[in-house]
Scaffold this active site. Sequence first.
Site, PDB file in Angstrom:
ATOM      1  N   SER A 127      -8.158  -0.084  -5.690  1.00 56.89           N
ATOM      2  CA  SER A 127      -8.505   0.279  -4.322  1.00 56.89           C
ATOM      3  C   SER A 127     -10.009   0.542  -4.211  1.00 56.89           C
ATOM      4  O   SER A 127     -10.802  -0.363  -4.406  1.00 56.89           O
ATOM      5  CB  SER A 127      -7.676   1.468  -3.849  1.00 56.89           C
ATOM      6  N   LYS A 131       0.858  -1.185   0.000  1.00 60.28           N
ATOM      7  CA  LYS A 131       0.000   0.000   0.000  1.00 60.28           C
ATOM      8  C   LYS A 131       0.892   1.232   0.000  1.00 60.28           C
ATOM      9  O   LYS A 131       1.068   1.913   1.022  1.00 60.28           O
ATOM     10  CB  LYS A 131      -0.953  -0.006   1.200  1.00 60.28           C
TER      11      LYS A 131
END
Length: 598
Positions: free
Chosen positions: A395, A191
Site C-alpha cells: 500500500s 482492500k
Amino acid sequence: MKQFLKYVLATVVGMMIVGVVWTFLMISTLIGMASMESTTTLSDNSVLVIKLEGSIEEKAEENPFASLLGNSVIEQQSLRNILNAIERAKKEEKIKGIYLEAGTFTGAAPAMLQEIRNALVDFKKTKKFIVSYGDVYTQGTYYLSSVADRVIINPQGMIDWHGMALQTMYYKDLLDKIGVKMQVYKVGTYKSAVEPYLLSEMSEANREQLSVVAKEIWENMVADVSKSRKISPQALNQLADSFMLFATVEEYQKAKLVDKVAYSNDVPKHICEMMKDVESPDDYQTVMVNDLVSIAQNEPKSTSGNIIAVYYAYGDIVQEASSGFGGLNGNHEIVGKQVVRDLQKLADDDDVKAVVLRVNSGGGSAYASEQIWYEVMNIKAKKPIIVSMGGYAASGGYYISCAADWIVAEPTTLTGSIGIFGMIPEASELMNKKLGLHVSTVKTNEHADLGLSMARPFNESESAIIQRYINNGYELFTKRCADGRKQSQDVIKAVAEGRVWTGVHAKQLGLVDQLGSLKDAIAVAEKRAKVKDYSVMEYPAGGSFLDNLLNEIQKKSYADAQMKAALGEYHELFGQLRNIQQKTGIQASLPYYLRFNL
C-alpha cells in the site's frame, strides 16, 4: 522544637547534597559510556555467535536504559546488524564459523527470516562451518538453523514444524457493544484493511488472497529447508501435518530434522570438532553480532568520497511523529516531514552517487506517502535510486517505492495492496443512548458541519463527497504506479484492487524487477552509479548515547519495550486496538495485524 527543626533542616540539606553528587556521578557515567569505543579484537580462531531470540527490527536502535540497567530480559535484534555481521564473518579469515543459538524471534516477517537465511547460505560458500543448537526450535528459528552443517537439539528438546497460517483479529462486535460504527469508504475488492471494523470474520475475497500468500510463503520455506536438509518437500509437509512439536528427539533424528542430540554445555565440543585443528573450547574465541559490527564501523571508509546511501524507511507511514506502541513494525514510524527533509539532503549531496531506499512498511497516511513519492522523483532526476523491499512494502509502502529506477524484493516480501480507504467513526449510539449526550447544531450551509462531531452518521450526499475523494486518491495512486513501472494505468488496475502479493508473484506481474536482498540492491546501485570505489553509508544516522537517552525519555518507549517483552506476539494486537483512532482519515495502508505463526 528548635532541635527538631535543626534535624529536619540537616536531613533536607543532606538529601540535596546526595542528590547533587548522584546527579554528577550519573552525568559522568553517561559521558564516559557515550565516549567509549569498541575494544573488541579478533583472535585467529574465532566463532561468531548469533542468538536467535527476542524481537527483531529492521534497524534496531540502541536502548540506553537497557545498557544502564543491564536488563537482559529485553532483547531487540537488528536485522541490519545480523546481516552486516554475517557478511563481515564471511570475509574475515580469523572467523572460522558461526554458532546459531536458537530461541524465539518475535515480530519477524517471513522475508526478514529469508534474508538472514540467504546470508547464511552465502556464508557457507566460503567452506566455513555453521553449528546450531536449541532447547526448543520455533518454526522460524528452525527455518534459519536448518542451513547449519550440524543441527543439535537438547535431549528433551522440541521442534515446532507445523505449516503456515495467517490470522487477523476482528473488532466489529466489540464496536457494536460500545455503540460505535466505522463509516468506511474504499476502492478495491481486496482492500480488506477495513474488514476488522465491518465484519466478524474474513470475507471470501480476503480469504482468497491470504490463502495464496500463505501457500507461496510456505512453499518457499519448504523448498529452502528441503535443499539444506535433503528432505523431500512431500516429507516435510507430512511432518508438518503430524505437528512435530510433541515428537521425541529420536523421531526428529529419524526424520533428518536434526543431526545430534546434546546438552548445551556439550556444544563447545561440537564446535571444536567442526574447527578440526582446535582441541579445547579454551582455544577459540566467541564474538557477538554487535562486537563484529563495531569492529567494521571503526574501520576507515573509502577515500574516494563516493557514497552509496542506504536510507531506512520502516514502520507505519505518518505525517507527524506520534508515540505509543503497535503497528506492523513496532514503535518505529516513517515520519513524512522528516523523511522528505532527509531525502532532499541526499538529493543535493554531490558525494552521494546513488540512493538505496530500504522499505519495510505496510503503509499509512496517503498524504505522507505522496510527499515521499515526490522526493523519490526528485532524487531520480539527479541520481539512481533503487528500492530494497523488506518484510512489507504494501500500500503506502509500495506508493513510496513505485517511482524508483529499480525494485528488489525478497520472494516472501508482502507487497502490492494498491488501494485507498477512508475510515471515520460514528458514535451516535454511544453518545446519545449509552452516555446520554446530545448535540444541537446551527449552520449556514448544507455541509458546514461535515465531520464536526461523531454524534451523527454521514448522510447520502456527504458519503458521496467522501467516496469521490477516495476514488480520486485511487486514480492518483494507480497513475503513480503506472508511470513508475512504465505500464498503462489499466494494467496496474488489473493487479491493484488492494490485493496483497508476495515478492515472487509481484515480479511475475511487473510490480518488482528482481528477487533479492539489500546486498543485491546495493550492487544494482553501484552498477547504475558507475562507481567502483565507494563507501556505503546508512541513513538516518544513529544518534549518540546521550541523544538516544533523551529520545527514550521523551518517547517513554522503555516502558513499551518492557510491555513488548511481557506480552510477546500479543503486544501488536493490543497496539492495533490502541491505534484504531489513528487509522481515521485517508489511508494507503495494510493496517490489520497479520499474525504469522513462525
